[in-house]
Each structure stands twice: as C-alpha cells, then as structure tokens.
Write an enzyme that holds these catalytic residues in place. Sequence first.
Site, mmCIF file in Angstrom:
data_model
loop_
_atom_site.group_PDB
_atom_site.id
_atom_site.type_symbol
_atom_site.label_atom_id
_atom_site.label_comp_id
_atom_site.label_asym_id
_atom_site.label_seq_id
_atom_site.Cartn_x
_atom_site.Cartn_y
_atom_site.Cartn_z
ATOM 1 N N LYS A 274 0.840 -1.202 0.000
ATOM 2 C CA LYS A 274 0.000 0.000 0.000
ATOM 3 C C LYS A 274 0.878 1.256 0.000
ATOM 4 O O LYS A 274 0.611 2.223 -0.718
ATOM 5 C CB LYS A 274 -0.947 -0.009 1.212
ATOM 6 N N GLN B 174 -4.468 -1.850 9.824
ATOM 7 C CA GLN B 174 -4.352 -3.119 9.108
ATOM 8 C C GLN B 174 -4.894 -4.284 9.952
ATOM 9 O O GLN B 174 -4.530 -4.421 11.122
ATOM 10 C CB GLN B 174 -2.876 -3.367 8.743
ATOM 11 N N ASP C 120 -11.066 2.508 4.496
ATOM 12 C CA ASP C 120 -11.326 1.069 4.357
ATOM 13 C C ASP C 120 -12.829 0.800 4.252
ATOM 14 O O ASP C 120 -13.241 -0.287 3.871
ATOM 15 C CB ASP C 120 -10.779 0.299 5.577
#
Length: 290
Positions: free
Chosen positions: A52, A96, A119
């Site tokens: 990412k 994460q 997200d």
Amino acid sequence: MQLLDGKALSKTIQKEIKTAVEQRIQEGKKRPHLAAILVGTDGASQTYVGHKVKMCKAVGFQSTLLQLESDTSQADLIKHIQQFNENEDIDGFIVQLPLPKHIDVNTITEAIDYQKDVDGFHPQNIGRMAQNSPCFLPATPAGILELLARNKIETSGKECVVIGRSNIVGRPMSLLLSRNNYPGNCTVTLCHSRTQDLAVHTRRADILVVALGKPEFITADMVKEGAVVVDVGITRVADASRKRGYRLAGDVKFDEVAPKCSYITPVPGGVGPMTVIMLLLNTLRASDKE
Ligand code: NAD
C-alpha cells in the site's frame, strides 16, 4: 470466455489517480495523504501494508506508516487513532487487520473518524452503503463493482450468489449487488458455512462471487454455463516447484470452470490488484473533501 483482468484495469485506474493528483498539485492543493497503522509483525500484513505504501508513492500520495509492537494495548492504539483523526494533514487512514487477539476489532473500527475511514469498515459507512448514500465503500467489493462496470457486464435482474459473509467481502458484496444501482439490481443469495447444498444455489447463479478462502473449492459442476465468476480467494498453497515455496490459489478451480464462464477473474491478477487501487481512490475522494 473473457478474463476479468484486474491487473490491467488497476494499472489504468492507477494512471487516472496519478493524473488527478498532478492536477491537484497544479491547482495548489496538497497531496492526498494516506496513513496506516500496523500492530505486530504478521508477515502477510507487513507485505500488504508495504504494498500500500509503495502504491501511494507510485500515484504521488504522501504516506505515513505507524508500526506498533504486538503487545500495544487497546487504549494506546485508540490514542494513536485519535491523533490521526485530529491530524488535518491526514486525509484517510487504515488500521491493518487482523489485530492481535487482545484488541477488539469493532471497538477499533468505531474509534476511526468515519470521514477518514477509507477502508469503509466503520458502521457509519456500512449503514450509508446499505442506504445507497455517499460513503467510502470497502475496497474489495468496490473493486469487484469496478471490474463489472468497466467490462460493461449486465447485472440488472441477474441471479447473484455470494459465498462468504465476512464484514470485509461477502456481506458488503451482497448489499452492493442488491442496491438499486449499476452495478446492482441483482437478486442476491448470500451463502455461508451453514448453507445446505451449496451447489443448488451456485448452479443458479448468473453472477457468482466466491470469498470463502478454500483453495479450488468451486468445481465446474457447481457453475452455470455462461456465468460471470469472481474469485476473491487468495490462499498460499505449498508448491516446491516455485522459488518461494508456494503458489497463490483462488477459491475456484480455474482450469475446469473457466471454459463454462462468460467472464472469470484469474488468481492472481483479478480481484487482488483492484483492492489496493480502490483504497487509493477512496483516499483521493477523502482529500477532495477539503
Ligand atoms: P473469512 O474467513 O472472514 O470468511 C469466510 C466465509 O466463508 C465465512 O463467512 C464462512 O461462513 C464462509 N464459508 C466457509 N466455509 C464455507 C463452506 N464450506 N460453504 C460456504 N461458505 C463457507 O474470509 P474473508 O476475509 O472474506 O476472505 C475470503 C477469502 O478472500 C480469503 O482467501 C482471503 O484471503 C481472500 N481475500 C482476498 C482479498 C483480495 O483483495 N483479493 C481481500 C480480502 C480477502
């Protein structure tokens, strides 16, 4: 049979994002800034976050990676999240997953400012998604919608079967494809581990989205002739013939299923590359809110 080539499409969208960033800079606006918090040393998570960060660089985003010890307390993690919430330079950030067992994932998700939740996991974003209101969509299902849309695949009135009910893939996918939208307007069946006689459902599917994490689980006899098959699964399977000792396997037995399909995603190179690109698109949108 046509391949739904996520690798090629993600490169196209990557260029579009890069152009949009350059235009923002020319207009005197700041670079979009994506931050990530990684707790612990899980190998796969480190790889995902590293990728990412690399992709941020490729499109001209600023990125910040905060790495925390695996024994970081939930309270300390929330303090860091609050700092990111308040940091005006950060447009969007992610924590994460998976998190260490002593941390409650729902509490953490809810601690993130939903306007920075790129997200798309915050209940505000999930609720808005269900209402068909503007929100950040979770990246993997959003990437699948993009694959369907850019390949102009008809979805209205189609029978869609989603396998897997996780919060990050299956359940949002089922909501999105049932919305009064394009892509959407499907008649959706959501199957899961307690579904009886799965093949009865999958054989009816015009669009089959498979996200259960069991390599090569879907065989040709479970698929309707002419179906669109989207394989989300990515599992490392030991393979001594490969230098790294494993290969990546999807949930679909590609070789025997592909000849029956109108469209199918490969693994790797299908849904995977789209996921990261949709995270970047969400961040670009978050930076547009200034
Ligand atoms: P998960 O483990 O959270 O959920 C799996 C789901 O499969 C569960 O809802 C379960 O009910 C269902 N299931 C299990 N066995 C079943 C069976 N026999 N019949 C029907 N349903 C069954 O998984 P997840 O996080 O949604 O991930 C699924 C897969 O997708 C994994 O391989 C994961 O690595 C992959 N994934 C890929 C991407 C990507 O970017 N391509 C993103 C997220 C997840």
